[in-house]
Design a protein around this motif. Sequence first.
Motif, mmCIF file in Angstrom:
data_model
loop_
_atom_site.group_PDB
_atom_site.id
_atom_site.type_symbol
_atom_site.label_atom_id
_atom_site.label_comp_id
_atom_site.label_asym_id
_atom_site.label_seq_id
_atom_site.Cartn_x
_atom_site.Cartn_y
_atom_site.Cartn_z
ATOM 1 N N GLU C 96 0.806 -1.179 -0.082
ATOM 2 C CA GLU C 96 -0.181 0.023 -0.151
ATOM 3 C C GLU C 96 0.965 1.411 -0.204
ATOM 4 N N CYS C 97 1.859 1.027 0.697
ATOM 5 C CA CYS C 97 3.000 2.092 0.751
ATOM 6 C C CYS C 97 3.357 2.701 -0.380
ATOM 7 N N GLU C 98 3.795 1.664 -1.156
ATOM 8 C CA GLU C 98 4.451 1.804 -2.832
ATOM 9 C C GLU C 98 3.533 2.378 -3.568
ATOM 10 N N TYR C 99 2.127 2.022 -3.596
ATOM 11 C CA TYR C 99 1.175 2.694 -4.535
ATOM 12 C C TYR C 99 0.917 4.013 -3.912
ATOM 13 N N ALA C 100 1.084 4.495 -2.610
ATOM 14 C CA ALA C 100 0.868 5.779 -2.120
ATOM 15 C C ALA C 100 2.142 6.766 -2.454
ATOM 16 N N CYS C 101 3.187 6.075 -2.644
ATOM 17 C CA CYS C 101 4.428 6.823 -2.674
ATOM 18 C C CYS C 101 4.550 7.581 -4.059
ATOM 19 N N PRO C 102 4.774 9.059 -4.039
ATOM 20 C CA PRO C 102 4.702 9.962 -5.246
ATOM 21 C C PRO C 102 5.905 9.988 -6.071
ATOM 22 N N VAL C 103 7.023 9.288 -5.561
ATOM 23 C CA VAL C 103 8.389 9.505 -6.315
ATOM 24 C C VAL C 103 8.871 8.065 -6.925
ATOM 25 N N THR C 104 9.140 8.465 -8.079
ATOM 26 C CA THR C 104 9.391 7.280 -8.998
ATOM 27 C C THR C 104 11.191 7.150 -9.106
ATOM 28 N N VAL C 105 11.501 5.917 -8.915
ATOM 29 C CA VAL C 105 12.822 5.699 -9.253
ATOM 30 C C VAL C 105 13.380 4.613 -9.957
ATOM 31 N N SER C 106 14.449 4.657 -10.647
ATOM 32 C CA SER C 106 14.981 3.454 -11.242
ATOM 33 C C SER C 106 15.275 2.277 -10.623
ATOM 34 N N SER C 107 14.630 1.261 -10.800
ATOM 35 C CA SER C 107 14.978 -0.123 -10.261
ATOM 36 C C SER C 107 15.982 -1.154 -10.648
ATOM 37 N N PRO C 108 17.100 -1.141 -9.860
ATOM 38 C CA PRO C 108 18.333 -1.833 -10.192
ATOM 39 C C PRO C 108 17.883 -3.255 -10.495
ATOM 40 N N PHE C 109 16.549 -3.740 -10.125
ATOM 41 C CA PHE C 109 16.244 -4.981 -10.416
ATOM 42 C C PHE C 109 15.844 -5.046 -11.878
ATOM 43 N N ASP C 110 15.466 -4.018 -12.359
ATOM 44 C CA ASP C 110 15.369 -4.078 -13.739
ATOM 45 C C ASP C 110 16.634 -3.217 -14.455
ATOM 46 N N ARG C 111 17.639 -3.325 -13.942
ATOM 47 C CA ARG C 111 18.668 -2.926 -14.506
ATOM 48 C C ARG C 111 18.548 -1.236 -14.809
ATOM 49 N N GLY C 112 17.819 -0.527 -14.282
ATOM 50 C CA GLY C 112 17.607 0.857 -14.392
ATOM 51 C C GLY C 112 16.254 1.109 -15.362
ATOM 52 N N LEU C 113 15.933 -0.084 -16.187
ATOM 53 C CA LEU C 113 14.871 0.081 -17.143
ATOM 54 C C LEU C 113 13.600 0.117 -17.030
ATOM 55 N N GLY C 114 13.284 -0.354 -15.732
ATOM 56 C CA GLY C 114 12.087 -0.257 -15.054
ATOM 57 C C GLY C 114 12.208 0.742 -13.849
ATOM 58 N N ALA C 115 11.181 0.818 -13.345
ATOM 59 C CA ALA C 115 10.925 1.801 -12.031
ATOM 60 C C ALA C 115 10.134 1.175 -11.170
ATOM 61 N N TYR C 116 10.617 1.592 -9.763
ATOM 62 C CA TYR C 116 9.665 1.579 -8.733
ATOM 63 C C TYR C 116 9.523 2.759 -7.849
ATOM 64 N N ARG C 117 9.066 2.888 -6.688
ATOM 65 C CA ARG C 117 8.839 3.951 -5.869
ATOM 66 C C ARG C 117 9.690 3.951 -4.857
ATOM 67 N N ALA C 118 9.712 5.183 -4.162
ATOM 68 C CA ALA C 118 11.031 5.436 -3.345
ATOM 69 C C ALA C 118 10.868 4.597 -2.223
ATOM 70 N N ILE C 119 9.458 4.199 -1.607
ATOM 71 C CA ILE C 119 9.235 2.880 -0.845
ATOM 72 C C ILE C 119 8.513 1.980 -1.577
ATOM 73 N N ARG C 120 9.221 0.623 -1.390
ATOM 74 C CA ARG C 120 8.725 -0.640 -2.130
ATOM 75 C C ARG C 120 9.015 -1.783 -1.553
ATOM 76 N N VAL C 121 8.282 -2.719 -1.926
ATOM 77 C CA VAL C 121 8.786 -4.194 -1.837
ATOM 78 C C VAL C 121 9.775 -4.455 -3.024
ATOM 79 N N PRO C 122 10.962 -4.752 -2.953
ATOM 80 C CA PRO C 122 12.004 -4.818 -4.351
ATOM 81 C C PRO C 122 11.533 -5.313 -5.418
ATOM 82 N N PHE C 123 10.664 -6.525 -5.238
ATOM 83 C CA PHE C 123 10.426 -7.066 -6.452
ATOM 84 C C PHE C 123 9.254 -8.301 -5.811
ATOM 85 N N SER C 124 8.490 -8.573 -7.026
ATOM 86 C CA SER C 124 7.364 -9.338 -6.596
ATOM 87 C C SER C 124 7.850 -10.735 -5.607
#
Lengths: 682, 143, 423, 101
Positions: C96-124
Motif C-alpha cells: 500500500e505504501c508503494e502505491y501511495a508513494c509519489p516518487v518514482t525511481v529506477s529499479s536496479p532489479f530491472d537494470r534501471g530500465l524499469g521503475a519502482y517507488r521510493a518506498i517499495r517491496v523490491p520485487f514481486s
Amino acid sequence: MPERTIAGDGAAAPEPVRLGVYTCHCGGNIGHVVQCERVAEIIGRMPDVVVARTDPSFCSDAGQAIIEQDIKELGINRVVIGACTPSLHEQTFRNAVTRAGLNPYLYQHVGIREQDSWVHSKDPEGATEKAVHLMAAGVAKARLLTPLEPIRLSAEKRALVIGAGIAGLRCALDVARQGIRVTLVEKSPFLGGRVAQLGSVFPTDEDPLRLLHELIHAVTAHPSITVLTQSEVTGLSGYVGNFNVHVTQHSRGVEKDTAEELLAACTQTTPDEFDYGLTQRKVIYRSYPDSYPAIPAVDWEHHDGRPLQVGGRSVELRDEPRIYELTAGAIALATGFDPYEPRHGEYGYGEIPEVVTLPQLIRILARVREGEPLTWNGHPIRAMALIHCVGSRELDGVQKPHADGQVNSYCSRVCCTASLHAAVTLRQRFPDLDIYDLYQDIRTYGRGHEEIYRHARTSMVRFLRYHGDQRPEVVAAPAGDLHPVVVRVKDSLTYGEEIDVPVDLVALAVGMMPRQIDDLANMLKVSRGADRFLLEAHPKLRPVEMAVRGIVLAGTAQGPMNIQESLSAASAAAAKVAVLLGQGQVELPPFVACVNTAKCDGTGACVQACREKGAITLQTFNEDGGELRRAVVTPANCTGCGACVGVCPNRAIDVQAWTLAQYEAMVDAIGADIPGVAGADE
Amino acid sequence: MAENDRTKQPKILVLATLAGGYAGADSAGQAHADYPANTYVLPVMCPVMFPPQFFLRAFTRGIDGIIVMYSGTDSPYNVEADGTAALIDRTYSLMKEHRIDTRRLRLAAICTVCVKPFLKEVTQMAELLKGLGFVKDELAAPA
Amino acid sequence: MQAALDLADQGFQVALVEREPSIGGKMITLSKVFPTLDCCSCITTPKMSAVAHHPKIRLLTYCELQSVADEGPGFRATVLQKPRYVDAHKCTGCRECEYACPVTVSSPFDRGLGAYRAIRVPFSTAVPQIAVLDIDNCFLCGKCEKACSAGAVDLLQQPETFEIAAATIVMASGFDLTPVGAKKEFGGGVFRNVIDPLMMERFLAPTGPYGRVLRPGDGKEPTSIAYVQCAGSRDQTLGVEYCSRVCCMYAVKQAMLISGALPMAEVTIYYMDIRTFGKGYEQFYQNAQAMGVEFVRGKVASIHEDAEKNPIVKVELTDDGRIVERTHDLVVLSLGMLPAYQSRGAVDLPLGNDHFVAVPAPNASPCATGRSGIFVTGTAMGPMDIVDSIVSAGAVAAAVSAYIRERQDGRTAPHDQQEALRA
Amino acid sequence: MSTTKREGGPRGEALRSLREAHGATVKRAQALFREQRQMQQSICQFIRDTPKTVPQIAAEIGKPAHEVLWFMAALKKYGIVMETGMCGDYPLYQRSQETRE
C-alpha cells in the motif's frame, strides 16, 4: 440448503469434529475488500464449526495466541485459517497448532489475499462471496483431515561409495569426516583411478601422484572408512536409508611375504592399460611403482591359470571370491570415465603408428627421461600435431554413429585445456619441437586456463582452425618424405586455405566416455541421459543427486569434468549424504500414497500407473486360508503425485492429506449455494 | 464485473499444481491484477490424480468451467505431464457422452510467474461461460 | 543460499548476511535458464522460501558486513543493519505504501530500465516480503505512513550494528557484470540501444519492465539483434584475461528465447570461440544453430550509431578476412564477470591475479581460501554458471562442516555458537 | 490508518532533525517529484483518448524517447497506462480507464 455434501467414504475421525475457523483481515489487505465479519458469520453457522473469528492479523503473536487458546479451551480439533498465500504462513500456523498440542496436519490454510482480496478489489461483493466459498471448501476439507506423522525411516549411518578414483576418494573422506561410516568399493586392485595416469595437473602444474597420495593416505588412515579393492557390487535391494548391498571381492592372489618372489617369477604379460596399451605388463602387477596398496595383485581376467614356477616348486594362483553383505543408507556413484577410443582408421588411428591419443602421449612423455630426446616408433619427433574434439562435439549426419547408433554430440570440456597444457609442457621440454594445434573453438574456460592458452600462443604453438563439418584428415606421407604423416586441414585462420602439415606424430585429444556400468545401473535403477552419462535429478535443483532417493553422483560418472570440478562434485555429494544420514533417520513429508486394504482387491492398476520405481508393488498375503493380492506402498519411493489415485477402480488408494474425497468435498462446497451469500438461491 | 444487480455467475474451478499454477495465481495477486471473482483456485500436487469421473461430478455439482493448470513439460517439477494430458483426453470423451460442452474443460501450462497467461486463461474461460451459461441448463436441455 | 541450506540441514546454525533487502541474488532477475530452459523463478523461489523458513538459518537482509576479527577458535563479525525505515515485524508486504508513494525511481532489479517507488517491496517474489524506503529519494511527505494500516513505516529508524560469533565464514559474495561502458569503442552506456545481457534477461522475463522485448532507446520492437561475445572478458586491455564462462551460453539461450518471443527477429552472434562446454550445452548450441540463430566468427572492432540510433557493428570476419559493417536494431554486449567482493575493509583475504578470492590448492581443497576457517563458494572464486555454483555450494558445505566437526573433536571446549557466516 | 500523532513531542523533534539531516536529498527528491508529476501529467493528457507510441509521445512533449519509455514502464507497472496494441514496430499506450489512487 445447508451444507451436507460430504463424500461418505472419507476417513472417519475418531472424535467429533470441532472446527475453529479464522478469517484474517491482514491489516486491511483482506478486510478492506472482503467483509471478513460476514464471512465469519456465515461460516459460523455451518455444522461442526464451534468458533469462527476474525482478527486484524492472525499471524501476529497475539493472533496466534487466540488460536492456541481456542484449541486448549474449546477443544478445537480442526483449524481453518483464511489469510495470505499458504507459501507465506502455512508453516507459521502449523507450528502454532502444534504448540497447542494439535497434530499439525489437522490444519487447513485458505489463501484469500493473493487469490481474492488483491485480485477482486473492484468487486468487493464478489470477493466476499468467493471468500465464503473458499472458506467453506477449507471447512469441508478440514472435516476429513486425519492426523499425520512425517515418514521416518531409520537410516543406516553408512555410505557406500563405488569407485576409488579421485572423486570417490574425496567423497568417501568427506562423508567419513561427518561421522558417517563408509565402505569404498573399487573394481581394480589399486586406488587412484585416472589421475595417476596424468603427467602434471593444470593450472597449478602439480604432481598428480602427490595430490593422490595425500588423499589416499587420508582415506586409508581414516578409522571410519573400509576400502575393498578388486570388488564389485553384485547385488542390491532396498531403498534410501536401507540399501542391502552384496559386494564380491576377488582375491589379491599373492601374500605380502611372497609377493615379490611371485612377481619376479611371473612371465605371462598383457597390454598395460595404465599406459593405454602402449606397453606390456605382467599379469601379476602394480599399476605403477608407488601404487596403493603396495602389494601386487593378480589380474584374474588375463591370467591364464597356469601355475608359476618359483624356486623349483609350482605355485598355483587361485581366486577365491568373498561376498560381503552390508547395509548402507546412501550410495555415491564415482564410477568415472573412459577416454574415447577412436575407431580403427579414424584420423589414421590404428592404421598409422604415428597417430596416438592425448592420454597415450602423456604416458609416452612420462617415460622420456629428463634430457633425452622425444622419439616415437624409432624416429625423433621434430613436428607434431594436436587435433581437438576427437570423439566430442560430433554432428549428426556428419560423423559416423557409434556402435549404439549415437554420436557424441557433447563437449568433453577438459580436452582443450589439457591439450594446450600438454603443448606448453612439450615446448618447454623440447624447445625445437614444432607443434600444430588444430581446433574448432578453444574452450579454456576455467580459472587460470586462459593463461595457458596465452602461454601456448606466446610459446609459438601454431594454431589452425577447422569447422566442425570439415574435420582435418590424417594420411600417411608418401614414402621417402621427411615426416611420416600429413595432416590436411582447411584452415579458417588463413581464410579457408587448404594446408598440408607434415608431422612425425599426431595426438588426438579424445573426449570422455561414460564407463560401462550397465549391470550396476540396472541394479540401482538409475537413469542415464542422451549422452549415456548418469543423469542427475535436476541440473540446478539437485545437481549431484539422482532421481532415486539416496543415490548421489560424484565426479565424471555424471559427465566430463576436470579434477577440481570432480572434487567439488564429490564434496557436494558428500554433503548430501551427510544431510541424509546425519540424523540416523530420514524424515519425509507424509504426502504419500496410502492403500485402504479393505477396499483394495489387487487389480494392480495403481502399479501400472506409477512412474516411480518401486513405489507400489503387489504383494501376496495369506488370510483366512486363502491368498490375497494387495497393493503395498513403499513410502520412501513415493513422490505423492497421485497417478495411482485416479486409476483405482475401488478408490482404495489416496495421497495422504490430498485425498480424492477431500477434493470432492471442496468442489461441492464451491459449487454449492450458500445461504446468506448474495446470488444464492434462497 | 462490478454490476450492482448481482445475478448468479457461472463458477470456474481451477485445479492448479502447487508448484506451478497456484504459485502463478499468487503472482497475479502480488501484481494486484484483476480477474473475475467467480474463479476458485484449488492447489493440487499433480492433476493426474483425478479420474475423469471427478470432473463429471464437479460439473453436476455446480461447477461450470474447469481449468487444469499443470506445470507443463518445461517445468523442473514436471511430475506427470503426459499422464495429465491423457487424462484430459479421456475426460473429453466422457463429457461428450454426457453431452457437456468440452470447451468447459481446459488444460494449461502455468508456472510461478505466469501472471499474463494465468489471467488470459481465466478471462477466456469467463467469457466463454458467459456464452455457454450454466452446466445444469445444458444438462437439462432436451437432446 | 544453497550452502546455507546444506549446512543448516546438517544441524548447524547459519547466519546469512545479505547486502540487498531481498535474497535471491542475480539469479532471481533472470528469465529462463540454460540448458533446460526452466523458468528461473520456479527454481529460485522455492530455495528462497526454504532459506527464509529454515529454523536453523538466521536471515539478515539489508546488512553490510563491517569487519571480521579472529576470536578464540573462530571469528567475530560486525554487521551493520541498514535502516529500512519500515518495521520488519509489522510490515505485511501489502505494498500500500508503494502505491501511495509519489516518487518514482529506477529499479536496479530491472537494470534501471524499469521503475519502482521510493518506498517499495523490491520485487514481486522478494524474500522477505518487506518494504524498504530509499531515504535518498524521499522528501518525507508522509503518504506511506498514512497508507500503512500496520503502522510499520518508521522514519526514525537508525542504523544498528551487531556482532555474530562464528566458527567459520563462507564467502558467497558473487559477481558484478563488467561495466557496460568498459570498452569505449563499443559505445555501451552512451548508445541507448547497446545494452548489457542482464537487461535482456529482464526484457525476456515475464516480470520485466516492458513485459516484452523492446529496445530501450525508443520502445521499438527490434527485428535485428546482435550479440558481441567476449565484450568484457579475454581482453587484456581491460585487465580481464580470463574467460567468463557463462557468456556463450547466455547469449545462445537469449537468442533462442528471442526467437520464441519475436519470431520475425534475426539474431546474430559475433564470436571468437563458442564455449558451450557444460553438460548438455553443446547440444543446446547445435539446437540454436538449427533454429536459425546466425553465428558469425569475427572480431568486432567498434560500434557506432546512425541517425535513427541504430547501432552499426564493424566486424572483421575471420573466415574470409573481410571487414564489414552491419546495422542492427539492438546490440547486446556479452559482458563478463568481475568479483563483487571488495577487498577493502570487511574480510581480509588474499586474492588471485584475477581479483577473485584466491584458492591456493584448487585440486585439493577447491573451497579453502588463503585464510584458515574462511571458505569461498560460487562466483566469489571466479566466473561460473548456476549449475557449477550450486555444486560448489554443496562442496563448501562439506568442507565447512568437516572443519567444524574436526576442530570440535580435536580438543578445546566446543564453541557455544557454531555459526557459519555467509557474506 | 496510522494512529501515531504526527507533530509535537519527542517524535516531532526527531522528525525535524531527520528532515534537517536529509535536507539536501529531501530537496532533490522534491524537485524530482515535481518534474515527474509534470511529465506524468503531460503524458497522460496526451494519451487520454487516443493511444500513442513512445516516439509520438516524445515528439509531443519534447523529451527524449528513452526517458518517455522509462516512464511508460513505471506508469504501466502501477496500472496508470496500458498497452493497447501495435503501430508498426512500436507498442501503443493509453491511459487506463480505472486508476488506483
